[in-house]
Design a protein around this motif. Structure first.
Motif, PDB file in Angstrom:
ATOM      1  N   GLU A  58       4.274  -4.690  -5.025  1.00 15.95           N
ATOM      2  CA  GLU A  58       3.127  -4.701  -4.656  1.00 15.95           C
ATOM      3  C   GLU A  58       1.878  -4.531  -6.172  1.00 15.95           C
ATOM      4  O   GLU A  58       1.808  -3.503  -6.886  1.00 15.95           O
ATOM      5  CB  GLU A  58       2.267  -4.646  -3.740  1.00 15.95           C
ATOM      6  CG  GLU A  58       0.576  -5.062  -3.385  1.00 15.95           C
ATOM      7  CD  GLU A  58      -0.241  -4.573  -2.473  1.00 15.95           C
ATOM      8  OE1 GLU A  58      -0.245  -3.614  -1.356  1.00 15.95           O
ATOM      9  OE2 GLU A  58      -1.823  -5.428  -2.378  1.00 15.95           O
ATOM     10  N   ASN A 117      -2.014  -9.871  -3.779  1.00 13.29           N
ATOM     11  CA  ASN A 117      -3.547 -10.580  -3.621  1.00 13.29           C
ATOM     12  C   ASN A 117      -3.904 -11.125  -3.803  1.00 13.29           C
ATOM     13  O   ASN A 117      -4.977 -11.549  -4.916  1.00 13.29           O
ATOM     14  CB  ASN A 117      -3.388  -9.295  -3.690  1.00 13.29           C
ATOM     15  CG  ASN A 117      -3.328  -7.469  -3.667  1.00 13.29           C
ATOM     16  OD1 ASN A 117      -3.776  -7.193  -1.724  1.00 13.29           O
ATOM     17  ND2 ASN A 117      -2.611  -6.931  -4.287  1.00 13.29           N
ATOM     18  N   GLU A 149      -0.165 -11.900  -0.894  1.00 19.01           N
ATOM     19  CA  GLU A 149      -0.989 -11.287   0.573  1.00 19.01           C
ATOM     20  C   GLU A 149      -2.460 -11.695   0.874  1.00 19.01           C
ATOM     21  O   GLU A 149      -3.176 -11.526  -0.401  1.00 19.01           O
ATOM     22  CB  GLU A 149      -0.668 -10.247   0.197  1.00 19.01           C
ATOM     23  CG  GLU A 149       0.625  -9.524  -0.146  1.00 19.01           C
ATOM     24  CD  GLU A 149       0.044  -7.657  -0.326  1.00 19.01           C
ATOM     25  OE1 GLU A 149      -0.670  -6.993  -0.462  1.00 19.01           O
ATOM     26  OE2 GLU A 149       1.644  -7.363  -0.563  1.00 19.01           O
ATOM     27  N   ASP A 179      -2.669  -9.483   5.261  1.00 16.79           N
ATOM     28  CA  ASP A 179      -2.356  -8.322   4.667  1.00 16.79           C
ATOM     29  C   ASP A 179      -3.111  -8.027   5.824  1.00 16.79           C
ATOM     30  O   ASP A 179      -4.625  -8.440   6.541  1.00 16.79           O
ATOM     31  CB  ASP A 179      -3.679  -8.277   3.142  1.00 16.79           C
ATOM     32  CG  ASP A 179      -2.926  -7.236   2.719  1.00 16.79           C
ATOM     33  OD1 ASP A 179      -2.401  -6.207   3.367  1.00 16.79           O
ATOM     34  OD2 ASP A 179      -3.785  -7.101   0.958  1.00 16.79           O
ATOM     35  N   LYS A 200       1.867  -7.283   7.352  1.00 10.99           N
ATOM     36  CA  LYS A 200       1.211  -6.075   7.329  1.00 10.99           C
ATOM     37  C   LYS A 200       0.460  -5.028   7.642  1.00 10.99           C
ATOM     38  O   LYS A 200      -1.254  -5.213   7.603  1.00 10.99           O
ATOM     39  CB  LYS A 200       1.127  -5.948   5.279  1.00 10.99           C
ATOM     40  CG  LYS A 200       1.922  -6.405   4.575  1.00 10.99           C
ATOM     41  CD  LYS A 200       1.415  -6.429   2.652  1.00 10.99           C
ATOM     42  CE  LYS A 200       1.626  -4.731   2.450  1.00 10.99           C
ATOM     43  NZ  LYS A 200       1.578  -4.319   0.959  1.00 10.99           N
TER      44      LYS A 200
HETATM   45 CA    CA Z   1      -2.558  -6.066  -0.270  1.00  9.23          CA
END
Ligand code: CA
Ligand code: C2E
Ligand code: CA
Ligand code: CA
Length: 279
Positions: A58, A117, A149, A179, A200
């Motif tokens: 990530e 993200n 995400e 997320d 997640k």
């Molecule tokens: Ca994240």
């Protein structure tokens, strides 16, 4: 009483001014940081619980203020969202990740997917898809190596828009993760209709996993739910071996957390990938 009221007013207006000034200063520093290419990305590995190897990363934004030192994204991203700066910064992040993927590939490292993200503000941009597509075309990166995400909360803001945007992203070959899952009150019927790849599990459920049977029950249900719907599950914020053992036992596909690695600079990440190749 009148005088003290006035004093109070002056007192608060001073504070407000100080806050406004600080915000303005932060704003212009952030704009400058973007222009001067002073933002950085740290990469945190994701580990597959079965193969016990790195299965992804990530990308996380890092910013060092020239006077104040490192400022956490939790502090500066909300400001970037408010002033719209998150859109050009978000583009920068995607471009930077693509450049990094190319650099790792040039160095002979096996390709790994990198998660990025997406802020709800970016997600709402009508030209999001075109902008993302342009970057992958220009950099020649396989969209399958990019995973976006999106927080569970953001997906619930406008169901029709979310469904359309996620479908477009998936049609272009991008992967999609929800997320902070478990914190955003999503309805299961939407989960069924959204084209996504991964859930997640939010770190708040992982933190007390070993001691709190309710957290354990929630995580167990999320794993079962995800697998039944054909998604993979990643748990974030894994700090202890006990948490990892528990998550592996539940069939969680991958984990991310300080137990294995903090988010690290790209050179160090390449070292991790390289050393894995030699095992
Ligand atoms: Ca994240
Ligand atoms: P997030 O997406 O939920 O990212 C996970 C956060 O947990 C990261 O904080 C990461 O450093 C931290 N973390 C990872 N492992 C552990 C662990 O084992 N224990 C604990 N306590 N924390 C762990 P970070 O880097 O401070 O980022 C905070 C948030 O800022 C992110 O939360 C994300 O919402 C946002 N953010 C970061 N980079 C970007 C970006 O490029 N774009 C956007 N839109 N948001 C970003
Ligand atoms: Ca840089
Ligand atoms: Ca998260």
């Amino acid at each position: 009483a009148k005088a003290s009221g006035k004093d109070t007013y002056q007192f608060y207006s001073k504070i407000l001014n100080a806050e406004a000034l600080e915000r303005l200063e932060m704003e212009s520093s952030l704009r400058r940081a973007l222009e001067r290419n002073e933002l950085e990305l740290a990469y945190q590995p994701k580990y597959a619980t079965q193969s016990k190897g790195i299965c992804g990363a990530e990308a996380l934004l890092r910013w060092t203020h020239p006077q104040r030192g490192p400022i956490s994204p939790g502090a500066f991203i909300p400001l970037c969202e408010e002033i719209g700066l998150i859109v050009p910064i978000g583009d920068w992040v995607v471009r930077e990740v693509c450049g990094q993927l190319n650099a790792w590939s040039d160095a002979g490292l096996a390709p790994i997917p990198v998660a990025i993200n997406l802020s709800p503000v970016q997600f709402r941009q009508p030209d999001l898809i075109e902008r993302l597509f342009k970057i992958v075309v220009e950099t020649g990166v396989d969209p399958g190596l990019l995973e976006f995400e999106i927080t569970e909360g953001a997906t619930m803001e406008n169901i029709a828009l979310t469904t359309a945007t996620l479908s477009h992203l998936q049609a272009l070959g991008f992967h999609i993760s929800i997320d902070d899952f478990g914190t955003g009150h999503s309805s299961l019927s939407y989960l069924k209709q959204f084209p996504i790849n991964t859930l997640k599990v939010d770190q708040s459920f992982v933190r007390h996993l070993s001691e709190n049977s309710k957290d354990a029950a929630i995580v167990k249900s999320i794993v079962t739910l995800a697998h039944s719907l054909g998604f993979t599950v990643v748990a974030e914020g894994v700090e202890t071996q006990a948490q990892l053992d528990h998550l592996s036992g539940l069939g969680c596909d991958a984990i991310q957390g300080y137990l294995f690695s903090r988010p690290i600079p790209p050179q160090e990440f390449a070292g991790l990938l390289g050393s894995e190749l030699m095992i």
